[in-house]
Design a protein around this motif. Structure first.
Motif, PDB file in Angstrom:
ATOM      1  N   GLY A 161      33.189  70.882  55.664  1.00 40.00           N
ATOM      2  CA  GLY A 161      33.567  70.095  54.499  1.00 40.00           C
ATOM      3  C   GLY A 161      32.905  70.624  53.247  1.00 40.00           C
ATOM      4  N   PRO A 162      33.381  70.234  52.070  1.00 43.23           N
ATOM      5  CA  PRO A 162      32.904  70.836  50.819  1.00 43.23           C
ATOM      6  C   PRO A 162      31.591  70.284  50.288  1.00 43.23           C
ATOM      7  CG  PRO A 162      34.649  69.268  50.363  1.00 43.23           C
ATOM      8  CD  PRO A 162      34.547  69.353  51.857  1.00 43.23           C
ATOM      9  N   ALA A 163      31.114  69.148  50.791  1.00 41.79           N
ATOM     10  CA  ALA A 163      29.915  68.529  50.211  1.00 41.79           C
ATOM     11  C   ALA A 163      28.671  69.366  50.466  1.00 41.79           C
ATOM     12  CB  ALA A 163      29.721  67.124  50.770  1.00 41.79           C
ATOM     13  N   VAL A 164      27.832  69.466  49.444  1.00 44.38           N
ATOM     14  CA  VAL A 164      26.515  70.086  49.558  1.00 44.38           C
ATOM     15  C   VAL A 164      25.504  68.950  49.716  1.00 44.38           C
ATOM     16  CG1 VAL A 164      24.785  71.497  48.402  1.00 44.38           C
ATOM     17  CG2 VAL A 164      27.215  72.040  48.141  1.00 44.38           C
ATOM     18  N   ASN A 165      24.684  69.024  50.758  1.00 41.78           N
ATOM     19  CA  ASN A 165      23.775  67.921  51.088  1.00 41.78           C
ATOM     20  C   ASN A 165      22.320  68.277  50.828  1.00 41.78           C
ATOM     21  OD1 ASN A 165      25.655  67.480  54.135  1.00 41.78           O
ATOM     22  ND2 ASN A 165      26.054  66.561  52.155  1.00 41.78           N
ATOM     23  N   GLU A 166      21.531  67.266  50.458  1.00 42.12           N
ATOM     24  CA  GLU A 166      20.080  67.386  50.428  1.00 42.12           C
ATOM     25  C   GLU A 166      19.482  67.035  51.797  1.00 42.12           C
ATOM     26  OE1 GLU A 166      18.172  68.520  47.965  1.00 42.12           O
ATOM     27  OE2 GLU A 166      19.939  68.873  46.718  1.00 42.12           O
ATOM     28  N   TRP A 167      20.207  66.256  52.580  1.00 44.96           N
ATOM     29  CA  TRP A 167      19.855  65.903  53.958  1.00 44.96           C
ATOM     30  C   TRP A 167      21.150  66.018  54.753  1.00 44.96           C
ATOM     31  CZ3 TRP A 167      15.533  65.431  56.621  1.00 44.96           C
ATOM     32  CH2 TRP A 167      15.523  64.740  57.847  1.00 44.96           C
ATOM     33  N   PRO A 168      21.151  66.687  55.921  1.00 42.76           N
ATOM     34  CA  PRO A 168      22.409  66.957  56.627  1.00 42.76           C
ATOM     35  C   PRO A 168      23.181  65.682  56.974  1.00 42.76           C
ATOM     36  CG  PRO A 168      20.630  68.277  57.537  1.00 42.76           C
ATOM     37  CD  PRO A 168      19.988  67.282  56.622  1.00 42.76           C
ATOM     38  N   ILE A 169      24.364  65.557  56.413  1.00 39.44           N
ATOM     39  CA  ILE A 169      25.229  64.399  56.627  1.00 39.44           C
ATOM     40  C   ILE A 169      26.624  64.887  56.983  1.00 39.44           C
ATOM     41  CG2 ILE A 169      26.310  62.381  55.552  1.00 39.44           C
ATOM     42  CD1 ILE A 169      23.352  61.962  55.940  1.00 39.44           C
ATOM     43  N   SER A 170      27.218  64.268  58.005  1.00 40.12           N
ATOM     44  CA  SER A 170      28.618  64.524  58.336  1.00 40.12           C
ATOM     45  C   SER A 170      29.446  63.342  57.858  1.00 40.12           C
ATOM     46  CB  SER A 170      28.796  64.699  59.845  1.00 40.12           C
ATOM     47  OG  SER A 170      28.073  65.821  60.316  1.00 40.12           O
ATOM     48  N   GLY A 171      30.617  63.617  57.308  1.00 38.06           N
ATOM     49  CA  GLY A 171      31.464  62.535  56.825  1.00 38.06           C
ATOM     50  C   GLY A 171      32.928  62.917  56.854  1.00 38.06           C
ATOM     51  N   ALA A 172      33.784  61.967  57.245  1.00 36.67           N
ATOM     52  CA  ALA A 172      35.219  62.220  57.314  1.00 36.67           C
ATOM     53  C   ALA A 172      35.976  60.902  57.244  1.00 36.67           C
ATOM     54  CB  ALA A 172      35.578  62.957  58.605  1.00 36.67           C
ATOM     55  N   ILE A 173      37.232  61.003  56.841  1.00 37.18           N
ATOM     56  CA  ILE A 173      38.180  59.893  56.948  1.00 37.18           C
ATOM     57  C   ILE A 173      39.168  60.291  58.037  1.00 37.18           C
ATOM     58  CG2 ILE A 173      39.876  58.453  55.799  1.00 37.18           C
ATOM     59  CD1 ILE A 173      37.118  58.131  54.616  1.00 37.18           C
ATOM     60  N   ILE A 174      39.243  59.488  59.095  1.00 38.36           N
ATOM     61  CA  ILE A 174      40.072  59.827  60.252  1.00 38.36           C
ATOM     62  C   ILE A 174      41.233  58.843  60.341  1.00 38.36           C
ATOM     63  CG2 ILE A 174      40.134  60.044  62.767  1.00 38.36           C
ATOM     64  CD1 ILE A 174      37.204  60.847  62.683  1.00 38.36           C
ATOM     65  N   THR A 175      42.434  59.381  60.501  1.00 35.73           N
ATOM     66  CA  THR A 175      43.636  58.563  60.649  1.00 35.73           C
ATOM     67  C   THR A 175      44.263  58.842  62.010  1.00 35.73           C
ATOM     68  OG1 THR A 175      44.025  58.682  58.255  1.00 35.73           O
ATOM     69  CG2 THR A 175      45.870  57.980  59.635  1.00 35.73           C
ATOM     70  N   LEU A 176      44.591  57.780  62.739  1.00 31.23           N
ATOM     71  CA  LEU A 176      45.238  57.907  64.040  1.00 31.23           C
ATOM     72  C   LEU A 176      46.535  57.107  64.052  1.00 31.23           C
ATOM     73  CD1 LEU A 176      41.899  57.565  64.614  1.00 31.23           C
ATOM     74  CD2 LEU A 176      42.673  58.102  66.920  1.00 31.23           C
ATOM     75  N   GLU A 177      47.602  57.738  64.540  1.00 27.84           N
ATOM     76  CA  GLU A 177      48.846  57.018  64.742  1.00 27.84           C
ATOM     77  C   GLU A 177      48.657  56.019  65.882  1.00 27.84           C
ATOM     78  OE1 GLU A 177      51.520  57.213  62.873  1.00 27.84           O
ATOM     79  OE2 GLU A 177      50.633  58.775  61.592  1.00 27.84           O
ATOM     80  N   PRO A 178      49.496  54.968  65.936  1.00 26.87           N
ATOM     81  CA  PRO A 178      49.332  53.954  66.985  1.00 26.87           C
ATOM     82  C   PRO A 178      49.267  54.574  68.387  1.00 26.87           C
ATOM     83  CG  PRO A 178      50.937  53.221  65.381  1.00 26.87           C
ATOM     84  CD  PRO A 178      50.605  54.634  65.023  1.00 26.87           C
ATOM     85  N   GLY A 179      48.280  54.145  69.155  1.00 26.02           N
ATOM     86  CA  GLY A 179      48.144  54.600  70.531  1.00 26.02           C
ATOM     87  C   GLY A 179      47.513  55.962  70.704  1.00 26.02           C
ATOM     88  N   ARG A 180      47.175  56.631  69.620  1.00 22.26           N
ATOM     89  CA  ARG A 180      46.599  57.975  69.734  1.00 22.26           C
ATOM     90  C   ARG A 180      45.082  57.897  69.916  1.00 22.26           C
ATOM     91  NH1 ARG A 180      50.918  60.752  71.244  1.00 22.26           N
ATOM     92  NH2 ARG A 180      52.504  60.944  69.604  1.00 22.26           N
ATOM     93  N   ARG A 181      44.535  58.979  70.482  1.00 24.53           N
ATOM     94  CA  ARG A 181      43.111  59.046  70.805  1.00 24.53           C
ATOM     95  C   ARG A 181      42.508  60.324  70.232  1.00 24.53           C
ATOM     96  NH1 ARG A 181      39.257  57.667  75.164  1.00 24.53           N
ATOM     97  NH2 ARG A 181      37.857  59.464  75.421  1.00 24.53           N
ATOM     98  N   LEU A 182      41.241  60.219  69.823  1.00 21.95           N
ATOM     99  CA  LEU A 182      40.510  61.378  69.325  1.00 21.95           C
ATOM    100  C   LEU A 182      39.056  61.260  69.753  1.00 21.95           C
ATOM    101  CD1 LEU A 182      40.367  63.931  67.423  1.00 21.95           C
ATOM    102  CD2 LEU A 182      39.703  62.333  65.611  1.00 21.95           C
ATOM    103  N   ASP A 183      38.489  62.348  70.274  1.00 19.35           N
ATOM    104  CA  ASP A 183      37.057  62.410  70.550  1.00 19.35           C
ATOM    105  C   ASP A 183      36.388  63.134  69.385  1.00 19.35           C
ATOM    106  OD1 ASP A 183      36.841  61.148  73.139  1.00 19.35           O
ATOM    107  OD2 ASP A 183      37.950  62.847  73.938  1.00 19.35           O
ATOM    108  N   HIS A 184      35.636  62.378  68.588  1.00 19.33           N
ATOM    109  CA  HIS A 184      35.017  62.921  67.379  1.00 19.33           C
ATOM    110  C   HIS A 184      33.578  63.315  67.696  1.00 19.33           C
ATOM    111  CE1 HIS A 184      34.427  63.638  63.156  1.00 19.33           C
ATOM    112  NE2 HIS A 184      33.437  62.756  63.085  1.00 19.33           N
ATOM    113  N   LEU A 185      33.228  64.585  67.454  1.00 19.09           N
ATOM    114  CA  LEU A 185      31.916  65.095  67.794  1.00 19.09           C
ATOM    115  C   LEU A 185      30.930  64.927  66.643  1.00 19.09           C
ATOM    116  CD1 LEU A 185      32.869  68.458  69.594  1.00 19.09           C
ATOM    117  CD2 LEU A 185      32.446  66.215  70.621  1.00 19.09           C
ATOM    118  N   VAL A 186      29.726  64.480  66.973  1.00 21.55           N
ATOM    119  CA  VAL A 186      28.632  64.405  66.005  1.00 21.55           C
ATOM    120  C   VAL A 186      27.354  64.856  66.711  1.00 21.55           C
ATOM    121  CG1 VAL A 186      29.680  62.515  64.694  1.00 21.55           C
ATOM    122  CG2 VAL A 186      28.078  61.993  66.528  1.00 21.55           C
ATOM    123  N   PRO A 187      26.375  65.376  65.965  1.00 21.16           N
ATOM    124  CA  PRO A 187      25.107  65.765  66.595  1.00 21.16           C
ATOM    125  C   PRO A 187      24.463  64.594  67.330  1.00 21.16           C
ATOM    126  CG  PRO A 187      25.246  66.646  64.371  1.00 21.16           C
ATOM    127  CD  PRO A 187      26.399  65.690  64.526  1.00 21.16           C
TER     128      PRO A 187
END
Length: 290
Positions: A161-187
């Motif tokens: 992502g384009p953000a420059v951080n002073e402390w490591p941060i992950s950020g996103a806006i996630i959209t799912l169609e009805p009934g869909r699944r996503l496994d979102h990875l984070v540290p």
């Protein structure tokens, strides 16, 4: 390396606060009352405003991340930055050693925003100031089978992502169609929150509805962890704001717009602001009508 599956530790519902002298309406999604439970995040508020909005005011020791949900947000600071952000745009402001800025509804019409406060560690509290306008058109989109990840900060599937951080941060806006699944990875070391903007989802096995925020705490010993998101069946997509970051684990003292590590530092921030060490309050004109 297999990702450890996360569960939800707690779910909270936003608190309506109503209008005040600055806004037409307000809600508190994340309270600053227990920063040990939300570290490295401090506050998430939702505001609807036309006039007066948030005129010139200072900040120190924190980063503010403002998402425009609807309308047009006019902004400016005492370093000469000024502009307007529209629906979906994000502004990442590093207050650092001290900044004076304002956030208004363009033409005093309307702005609907979400503002997140991200803490800074002691050795970065007085860093230099910075404005980043992370517009919708300038952010990477990762699309899957009925899923869409609008990446603001951090990395997903090798894409940054384009953000420059002073402390490591992950950020996103996630959209799912009805009934869909996503496994979102984070540290695994991160604490994460997921705020449901629209629709309803099952997050880490727990049902979370629109206007609710789900928290998942760090997973000891895990390098990579996964948060399972599944949108409920229905007629419209579900959208969720997801942020994560490693807890800073330092004392937090909040004094109005300042976030420091001790009360004496808060007192010093007020003295510095009133003595002009943040710079002068700008006489900057409003953006021109077009």
């Amino acid at each position: 390396m297999d990702a450890v599956q996360r569960s939800v530790d707690r779910i909270e519902t936003k608190t309506p606060l109503g209008p005040d002298a600055q806004v037409d309406d307000k809600a508190l999604i994340m309270s600053p009352a227990r920063p040990d439970l939300t570290d490295p995040f401090l506050l998430l508020s939702e505001d609807w405003f036309s006039t007066p909005g948030f005129d010139w005011h200072p900040h120190r020791g924190v980063e503010t991340v403002t998402t425009v949900v609807d309308g047009v947000l006019e902004h400016g600071d005492n370093s000469g930055n000024a502009g307007a952000l529209t629906t979906g745009d994000v502004q990442w402001m590093t207050a650092g050693k001290g900044i004076i800025h304002r956030e208004l509804a363009f033409r005093d019409e309307r702005a609907h925003t979400l503002q997140l406060w991200v803490n800074l560690p002691a050795n970065r509290k007085l860093t230099g100031t910075r404005y980043q306008d992370l517009t919708v058109s300038g952010r990477p989109i990762i699309e899957g089978d009925g899923t869409r990840v609008d990446l603001i900060s951090g990395e997903v599937a090798g894409i940054a992502g384009p953000a420059v951080n002073e402390w490591p941060i992950s950020g996103a806006i996630i959209t799912l169609e009805p009934g869909r699944r996503l496994d979102h990875l984070v540290p695994g070391r991160d604490r994460a929150f997921l705020y449901v903007l629209t629709g309803s989802l099952t997050i880490g096995g727990s049902s979370v509805a629109e206007g609710q925020i789900a928290w998942t705490d760090p997973v000891p010993g895990a390098v990579v962890s996964s948060i399972a998101l599944e949108a409920d069946d229905g007629g419209a997509p579900s959208t969720v704001m997801v942020y994560s970051g490693e807890p800073i684990r330092e004392p937090v003292f909040i004094g109005g717009p300042f976030v420091m590590n001790s009360q004496s530092q808060i007192d010093q921030a007020f003295r510095d602001f009133h003595s002009g060490k943040f710079g002068e309050v700008p006489r900057q004109a409003r953006l021109e009508y077009r």
